[in-house]
Design a protein around this motif. Structure first.
Motif, mmCIF file in Angstrom:
data_model
loop_
_atom_site.group_PDB
_atom_site.id
_atom_site.type_symbol
_atom_site.label_atom_id
_atom_site.label_comp_id
_atom_site.label_asym_id
_atom_site.label_seq_id
_atom_site.Cartn_x
_atom_site.Cartn_y
_atom_site.Cartn_z
ATOM 1 N N PHE A 78 0.821 -1.205 0.000
ATOM 2 C CA PHE A 78 0.000 0.000 0.000
ATOM 3 C C PHE A 78 0.861 1.263 0.000
ATOM 4 N N SER A 79 1.744 1.369 0.970
ATOM 5 C CA SER A 79 2.563 2.569 1.093
ATOM 6 C C SER A 79 3.568 2.687 -0.042
ATOM 7 N N LEU A 80 4.184 1.550 -0.426
ATOM 8 C CA LEU A 80 5.167 1.572 -1.503
ATOM 9 C C LEU A 80 4.520 2.006 -2.813
ATOM 10 N N ALA A 81 3.322 1.490 -3.083
ATOM 11 C CA ALA A 81 2.618 1.875 -4.309
ATOM 12 C C ALA A 81 2.244 3.353 -4.285
ATOM 13 N N GLY A 86 3.111 8.389 -6.720
ATOM 14 C CA GLY A 86 3.268 9.820 -6.486
ATOM 15 C C GLY A 86 4.320 10.434 -7.398
ATOM 16 N N PHE A 87 5.435 9.727 -7.593
ATOM 17 C CA PHE A 87 6.479 10.239 -8.479
ATOM 18 C C PHE A 87 6.076 10.106 -9.947
ATOM 19 N N VAL A 88 5.332 9.063 -10.276
ATOM 20 C CA VAL A 88 4.875 8.871 -11.664
ATOM 21 C C VAL A 88 3.845 9.928 -12.056
ATOM 22 N N SER A 89 3.152 10.493 -11.068
ATOM 23 C CA SER A 89 2.031 11.387 -11.352
ATOM 24 C C SER A 89 2.426 12.653 -12.100
ATOM 25 N N SER A 90 3.714 13.016 -12.073
ATOM 26 C CA SER A 90 4.138 14.202 -12.814
ATOM 27 C C SER A 90 4.306 13.908 -14.301
ATOM 28 N N ARG A 91 4.259 12.628 -14.670
ATOM 29 C CA ARG A 91 4.448 12.240 -16.073
ATOM 30 C C ARG A 91 3.235 11.547 -16.683
ATOM 31 N N THR A 372 4.238 23.363 -6.567
ATOM 32 C CA THR A 372 3.132 22.616 -7.134
ATOM 33 C C THR A 372 3.593 21.504 -8.057
ATOM 34 N N VAL A 373 4.670 21.723 -8.775
ATOM 35 C CA VAL A 373 5.162 20.710 -9.696
ATOM 36 C C VAL A 373 5.602 19.443 -8.953
ATOM 37 N N GLN A 374 5.870 19.552 -7.658
ATOM 38 C CA GLN A 374 6.270 18.410 -6.834
ATOM 39 C C GLN A 374 5.154 17.931 -5.917
ATOM 40 N N ARG A 375 3.968 18.524 -6.043
ATOM 41 C CA ARG A 375 2.899 18.208 -5.100
ATOM 42 C C ARG A 375 2.457 16.753 -5.163
ATOM 43 N N GLY A 376 2.283 16.218 -6.374
ATOM 44 C CA GLY A 376 1.833 14.834 -6.496
ATOM 45 C C GLY A 376 2.795 13.869 -5.834
ATOM 46 N N LEU A 378 4.993 14.576 -3.427
ATOM 47 C CA LEU A 378 4.980 14.758 -1.976
ATOM 48 C C LEU A 378 3.724 14.143 -1.368
ATOM 49 N N PHE A 379 2.575 14.305 -2.030
ATOM 50 C CA PHE A 379 1.355 13.673 -1.540
ATOM 51 C C PHE A 379 1.540 12.157 -1.464
ATOM 52 N N GLY A 380 2.222 11.590 -2.465
ATOM 53 C CA GLY A 380 2.476 10.156 -2.432
ATOM 54 C C GLY A 380 3.328 9.756 -1.248
ATOM 55 N N ILE A 381 4.360 10.546 -0.943
ATOM 56 C CA ILE A 381 5.228 10.260 0.195
ATOM 57 C C ILE A 381 4.463 10.400 1.506
ATOM 58 N N VAL A 382 3.692 11.477 1.621
ATOM 59 C CA VAL A 382 2.909 11.702 2.840
ATOM 60 C C VAL A 382 1.910 10.575 3.047
ATOM 61 N N ALA A 383 1.235 10.166 1.966
ATOM 62 C CA ALA A 383 0.269 9.075 2.078
ATOM 63 C C ALA A 383 0.963 7.764 2.438
ATOM 64 N N ALA A 384 2.138 7.519 1.829
ATOM 65 C CA ALA A 384 2.855 6.268 2.081
ATOM 66 C C ALA A 384 3.280 6.144 3.534
#
Length: 450
Positions: A78-81, A86-91, A372-376, A378-384
């Protein structure tokens, strides 16, 4: 941080003024509706195993500890995904990400329909967890693309309220299916609903204009986004060690601890310890979800009002989320030592319902200190990191119940440990979250797309 004016000024790139993107109210609220439904299905998927815990344990003759491991398996990836996506979301567009996620949810329900064993239950939960790990953060990221910062309070609350609404609706419906048609019927229903949502989303779920991903505003090959050009990236280490991000993760951690305990063990606790019938237990869980829903729909918009009147984010949204987790933890600590059905139910409502307030607020505070360009990402890291309790809490609770002299004393130990974790994380959130100070230190501006 004071709220933005209703018509944010244009950004400037060189000598050329860049007009803010248009706000399409109708489309934005259509996307909000879809994302609320997305969260409803998401939390129905999470809840089904807990609602079916008693018949599954009886049919497969498994112990509390084994059931706890099955429940914790959901959080194995869950957290790893959540971190990876989150990093893929910018692409990759939010449209594609949410479509793939929900189709995977449907597929994840199928193994147990073919062969109902502990391995297939674990396999299905691991796959489901991997596909749902990014769900909250990526759907919030998709939602933010349709609203300017000063309009995000209510949509954020509605997105998270989908979690409470999912439990509110799914508890009685899935319990009826489980009771009337067997627990497998609930899995069939969830697979069908997930698939339907995915195909509707593919038709309507395009990305919005409030997005700093370079591809979103590039007109010519090699041209940088005006917003991205004015919003430099920061090292993730620097962002993650910021007090506001650490405090936001802390409040999410405490809220997630209660949520994972609730999803895995509350239905069984109500039935075995409070002697409730399946329908009464489902109604109680729905009532707790309804309480959370009221809080979510009240508190987050109130934060916007407070900010518009000059109240800092530290006190309007930072302290609020920490205090909510502390209140939930305090109720959890008192619960095992309280007699009487009504007082216990009130404490259960506070313990498992109040912490939900922290979920939308921790995204809002974290978003204020990240480009903002890093928000997705960071949200992934925070959620993980914030959802790591799901990997521990269900299995630990099952172990404590099996190791104790009685199931009652096992639940007591689990509740007291939960209370300690929640109170500590809530206090850390109150102490650390200071968005205005940290945004100034990081030199993070808040353009219209942030």
């Amino acid at each position: 941080m004071a709220s933005q004016p209703s018509a944010p000024p244009s950004d400037v790139l060189g000598d050329e003024a860049v007009a803010p993107p248009p706000y399409d109210r109708a489309r934005a609220w259509l996307i909000t509706t879809m994302i609320v439904m997305f969260m409803v299905v998401n939390f129905a998927d999470k809840a089904v195993l807990g609602l079916a815990a008693v018949p599954i344990m009886d049919e497969l003759e498994i112990s509390h500890g084994t059931y706890g491991l099955i429940s914790s398996a959901f959080f194995l990836l869950f957290s790893l995904a959540g971190l990876a996506v989150g990093f893929v979301s910018s692409r990759v567009t939010s449209r594609t990400l949410l479509f793939v996620m929900t189709l995977t949810w449907a597929v994840a329900q199928l193994p147990v329909l073919a062969v109902a064993t502990v391995p297939t239950l674990i396999a299905g939960r691991v796959l489901l967890g991997a596909a749902e790990g990014p769900a909250a953060s990526m759907s919030m990221h998709a939602l933010y693309k349709w609203f300017p910062p000063h309009r995000r309070g209510l949509p954020s609350a509605l997105q998270i309220s989908g979690a409470a609404l999912g439990t509110l609706v799914s508890a009685p419906v899935l319990t009826w299916l489980i009771t009337a048609h067997g627990w497998r019927s609930a899995y069939v229903a969830l697979a069908a609903v997930s698939a339907v949502w995915a195909f509707v989303w593919w038709y309507v779920g395009h990305d919005g204009p409030f997005d700093d991903a370079p591809a979103a505003h590039t007109k010519k090959r090699g041209e940088r986004s005006p917003q991205a050009a004015g919003t430099p990236r920061l090292p993730y280490r620097k962002l993650l060690l910021t007090g506001t991000v650490l405090g936001s993760v802390s409040s999410a951690f405490g809220a997630s601890w209660a949520l994972s305990l609730s999803q895995a063990w509350l239905p069984s606790y109500l039935r075995t310890e409070l002697d409730m019938a399946p329908g009464a237990a489902a109604s109680t869980i729905s009532a707790i979800a309804g309480f959370s829903l009221v809080l979510l729909l009240t508190v987050s918009p109130l934060m916007d009002v407070l900010k518009s009147r000059g109240v800092s984010s530290r006190w309007s949204s930072g302290a609020t989320q920490g205090i909510a987790v502390c209140v939930a933890g305090s109720a959890m600590a008192v619960l095992p030592f309280t007699d009487g059905t009504v007082p216990r139910l009130l404490l259960i409502g506070l313990a498992f319902g109040t912490g939900a307030v922290a979920v939308p607020l921790h995204y809002m505070t974290a978003a204020q200190v990240v480009p903002t360009v890093q928000r997705g990402a960071l949200f992934g890291i925070v959620a993980a990191t914030g959802t790591l309790p799901g990997l521990v809490t269900p299995a630990l609770t099952g172990y404590l119940i099996d190791a104790a002299d009685t199931t009652t004393s096992g639940y007591t130990a689990a509740f007291l440990i939960s209370a300690l974790v929640m109170i500590l994380t809530g206090l850390l959130a109150v102490a650390f979250i200071r968005p205005e100070r940290d945004a100034e230190r990081l030199e993070v501006g808040v353009p219209h797309g942030s």
